[in-house]
Design an enzyme around this catalytic site. Structure first.
Site, short mmCIF file in Angstrom:
data_model
loop_
_atom_site.label_atom_id
_atom_site.label_comp_id
_atom_site.label_asym_id
_atom_site.label_seq_id
_atom_site.Cartn_x
_atom_site.Cartn_y
_atom_site.Cartn_z
N SER A 153 0.85 -1.19 0.00
CA SER A 153 0.00 0.00 0.00
C SER A 153 0.88 1.23 0.00
O SER A 153 2.04 1.18 0.44
CB SER A 153 -0.89 -0.01 1.26
OG SER A 153 -1.51 1.25 1.45
N TYR A 157 -2.56 -1.10 10.52
CA TYR A 157 -2.45 -1.36 9.08
C TYR A 157 -1.16 -0.76 8.52
O TYR A 157 -0.41 -1.42 7.79
CB TYR A 157 -3.66 -0.78 8.37
CG TYR A 157 -3.66 -0.95 6.87
CD1 TYR A 157 -4.05 -2.16 6.29
CD2 TYR A 157 -3.28 0.10 6.03
CE1 TYR A 157 -4.06 -2.31 4.91
CE2 TYR A 157 -3.28 -0.05 4.65
CZ TYR A 157 -3.68 -1.26 4.10
OH TYR A 157 -3.68 -1.40 2.73
#
Length: 255
Positions: free
Chosen positions: A143, A156
């Site tokens: 990401s 995350y």
């Protein structure tokens, strides 16, 4: 075809970006193993779609947070197709909680599914590649948040930061075995995880205005990048991250 005859495993492969990767890989001639933990009917439909287009695919139910399940996943590829050439570590979750609010259970789950799975998936794939003797490729779906802070989603971000160093360090370690490890870092993608934002006109407008290309990515666009990196055309790319974000990491500049 870019992946002709290659055996490709995609974790979390029956929805979102994973599904798009499975479809794109099959179109390019790969034999695909679709890992899933839920929605077996959707997995069956995906396999039928691949097979109806002349591709080959099998499924395996594997909880990627468990090393024994990862071993079975690799074994499924070898049993079905005789070898493993590419592992795509795609499975991932988030809790959207801050450092103050994240529970131990939240943290453990996010790190297990996002980072532990990628670490041991890479390890097991690499051992299979070495046994085969002709190299292989691991692509981690990371990401932009491996490098770009996202307050309110700390666990995350920590997991993706770990994936950043996994690709760099494992890529260096495994390079002499002709094994490549590379991350793909999407920005905003039109998948169910972003439905709440994209279905709200104001939130959607704000998000798109923060992206220089003024649109979110489609899963297929991430998938095409993965196919390129997994193919011989990406054969000199390793130990790094490829950002596919429409410029969002730079989008606040000048706005």
């Amino acid at each position: 075809m870019l992946l002709e005859g290659k055996s490709v495993v995609v974790t979390g492969g029956n929805s979102g970006i994973g599904e798009a990767i499975a479809l794109a890989a099959a179109r390019e001639g790969a034999k695909v193993v679709i890992d899933y933990v839920a929605h077996p009917d959707e997995t069956k439909s995906l396999i039928e779609k691949i097979e109806s287009s002349g591709g080959q695919a099998v499924s395996v139910r594997a909880d990627v947070s468990k090393v024994e399940d990862l071993k079975n996943m690799v074994k499924t590829a070898v049993d079905a197709f005789g070898r493993l050439d590419v592992l795509v570590n795609n499975a991932g979750i988030e809790t959207r909680t801050s450092v103050l609010d994240t529970t131990e259970a939240d943290y453990d789950k996010v790190l297990a599914i996002n980072l532990k799975s990628a670490f041991f998936g890479t390890q097991l794939a690499a051992k299979q590649f070495i046994e085969q003797g002709d190299g292989g490729t691991v692509v981690n779906i990371s990401s932009v948040h491996e490098d770009w802070p996202m307050p309110g989603n700390t666990a995350y971000c920590v997991s993706k930061g770990g994936e950043r160093m996994l690709a760099r360090t494992a890529g260096v370690e495994l390079g002499p075995h002709s094994i490549r490890v590379v991350n793909v870092c999407p920005g905003a993608v039109d998948t169910p995880i972003n439905d709440e934002t994209l279905e709200d006109p104001e939130k959607s407008k704000t998000l798109k205005n923060s992206i220089p290309l003024r649109r979110v990515a489609q899963p297929s666009q991430i998938a095409e990048t993965v196919v390129f990196l997994a193919s011989d055309r990406g054969s000199y790319i390793t130990a790094t991250s490829v950002v596919v974000d429409g410029g969002i990491m730079q989008g606040s500049v000048g706005l």
